[in-house]
Design an enzyme around this catalytic site. Sequence first.
Site, short mmCIF file in Angstrom:
data_model
loop_
_atom_site.label_atom_id
_atom_site.label_comp_id
_atom_site.label_asym_id
_atom_site.label_seq_id
_atom_site.Cartn_x
_atom_site.Cartn_y
_atom_site.Cartn_z
N ARG A 61 0.84 -1.21 0.00
CA ARG A 61 0.00 0.00 0.00
C ARG A 61 0.87 1.26 0.00
O ARG A 61 0.47 2.30 -0.50
CB ARG A 61 -0.97 0.01 1.20
CG ARG A 61 -1.74 1.33 1.34
CD ARG A 61 -3.05 1.23 2.09
NE ARG A 61 -2.96 0.46 3.32
CZ ARG A 61 -2.38 0.90 4.45
NH1 ARG A 61 -1.83 2.10 4.50
NH2 ARG A 61 -2.34 0.13 5.52
N TYR A 114 -11.06 19.92 -14.94
CA TYR A 114 -11.66 18.61 -15.21
C TYR A 114 -12.90 18.44 -14.32
O TYR A 114 -12.89 18.85 -13.15
CB TYR A 114 -10.62 17.53 -14.93
CG TYR A 114 -11.13 16.14 -15.10
CD1 TYR A 114 -11.34 15.60 -16.37
CD2 TYR A 114 -11.41 15.34 -13.99
CE1 TYR A 114 -11.82 14.31 -16.52
CE2 TYR A 114 -11.88 14.05 -14.14
CZ TYR A 114 -12.09 13.55 -15.41
OH TYR A 114 -12.56 12.27 -15.56
N ASP A 186 -2.40 20.73 -13.48
CA ASP A 186 -2.79 19.47 -14.13
C ASP A 186 -2.29 19.54 -15.57
O ASP A 186 -2.79 20.32 -16.37
CB ASP A 186 -4.32 19.31 -14.06
CG ASP A 186 -4.81 17.99 -14.68
OD1 ASP A 186 -4.11 17.43 -15.54
OD2 ASP A 186 -5.92 17.56 -14.31
N LYS A 211 -4.48 8.75 -19.41
CA LYS A 211 -4.68 9.35 -20.72
C LYS A 211 -3.41 9.20 -21.58
O LYS A 211 -3.06 8.10 -21.94
CB LYS A 211 -5.08 10.82 -20.56
CG LYS A 211 -6.17 11.05 -19.50
CD LYS A 211 -7.51 10.43 -19.87
CE LYS A 211 -8.51 10.46 -18.73
NZ LYS A 211 -8.76 11.76 -18.15
C1 LIG Z 1 -9.16 12.16 -16.91
C2 LIG Z 1 -8.64 13.37 -16.28
C3 LIG Z 1 -8.48 13.46 -14.89
C4 LIG Z 1 -8.89 12.33 -13.97
O1 LIG Z 1 -8.14 11.19 -14.20
P1 LIG Z 1 -8.67 9.69 -13.89
O2 LIG Z 1 -7.47 8.85 -14.17
O3 LIG Z 1 -9.83 9.42 -14.77
O4 LIG Z 1 -9.07 9.68 -12.46
C5 LIG Z 1 -7.94 14.62 -14.37
N1 LIG Z 1 -7.59 15.66 -15.16
C6 LIG Z 1 -7.75 15.62 -16.49
C7 LIG Z 1 -7.35 16.80 -17.31
C8 LIG Z 1 -8.27 14.49 -17.11
O5 LIG Z 1 -8.43 14.46 -18.44
#
Ligand SMILES: *Cc1c(COP(=O)(O)O)cnc(C)c1O
Length: 396
Positions: A61, A114, A186, A211
């Site tokens: 963990r 997001y 982000d 992504k």
């Molecule tokens: C998809 C996404 C997230 C969240 O990510 P997950 O892996 O789905 O939890 C956060 N920020 C952006 C810009 C995203 O495209």
Amino acid sequence: MSQQQQPYQRGTQCVWSGEEHYLLQGATQVPIVHSVSFGYDDVDEWLAVALGQKKGHIYGRNTNPTVEALEEKVRQLEGAEAATSAATGMGIISSALFALLSPGQRVVSIKDTYGGTNVIFTEFMPRFKIEVALCDTADHEQIEAEIARGCDVVYLESPTNPTAKVVDIARLAAAGRAAGATVIVDNTFATPINQNPLALGADLVLHSATKFLGGHADALGGVICGRAELINQIYHYREINGATLHPTAAYLLLRGMKTLELRVQRQNESALKIARYLDSHPAVEAVYYPGLPTHSGHDIAQKQMRGYGGMLSFILKENTLDGVRKLIPRFKLAHAAANLGAVETIVGPPATTSHVECTAEERAAMGIPEGLIRYSTGIENVDDLLEDLEQALTIF
Ligand SMILES: *Cc1c(COP(=O)(O)O)cnc(C)c1O
């Protein structure tokens, strides 16, 4: 871990970085270590690892070698001192915000974060008496004014989801620093190939590795990078909340990352061609892509990005959910899905994907038209993608 001299370019780093300490018995690939715990014959050594005085692993963990190799690769690509991870992008975003903020403190962010991040700001932070000021994404004066009123975290995203707005990271990071805030960016849409927020003055950079980093839509994950002191705080919270990245997911993300530069360069080139094509199409009302000179954020993007990325969105002249209903099934070379950043092209309306957590009114308030179509450019040959768009749009 201290920052190393980086003699290699990004494409080489994608392939080689972060792996050498984790190769086992001459294996050329990082193994998936599924063991939940790690044993010690020497109690003193065990104690030293437990106290963080010696590198090593104790319990899955907390840390794991496969997961650590992934963190290390992202760390090097972002030019950071340290990195940690979580099971998903939202896992690392929520860990960072809840690790760094306390009741009575204040966050300044933008309306276009997001969808899931927006829910943390509007639903959960207020419950913990953390004040959140969400500014118009492109209004830098308003954001600076809110930062100057006093804040503890500045949370940015650029380009944004789904209308590809661009915020000036260097300018707002400077404002955040002047106010004594921690600046988080982000960087999911840009990837470290196109943009490095730490070099622009941010304190922390994070990714939904689900992504572009993984790139194959087969593993979830989140990674955050920055100074060791901040990363340790976030890691400590994440080891307790338990949103740990699974070693199999870490392996898939690590393998996907080897081709990150190749994929992103291809996606940069194709997306620009597709954005130009859509921009001149008679059935299309508007195209949102930072690479178009007509885009409101083009000048800032040109300054802070090395490429404009694979994400774009557009609205038809028939700007309704009905128009979206008719168009989406016509694509032959695109998954209609909620994901983005994969090798396959993906299309979807924000109403069902990134902003499904929001009501239609909230989406309208965020400037997201119901007829908006998000297009995540894959690595297919661009001529085929253009032809697919052409045939899909003939009915409009
Ligand atoms: C998809 C996404 C997230 C969240 O990510 P997950 O892996 O789905 O939890 C956060 N920020 C952006 C810009 C995203 O495209």
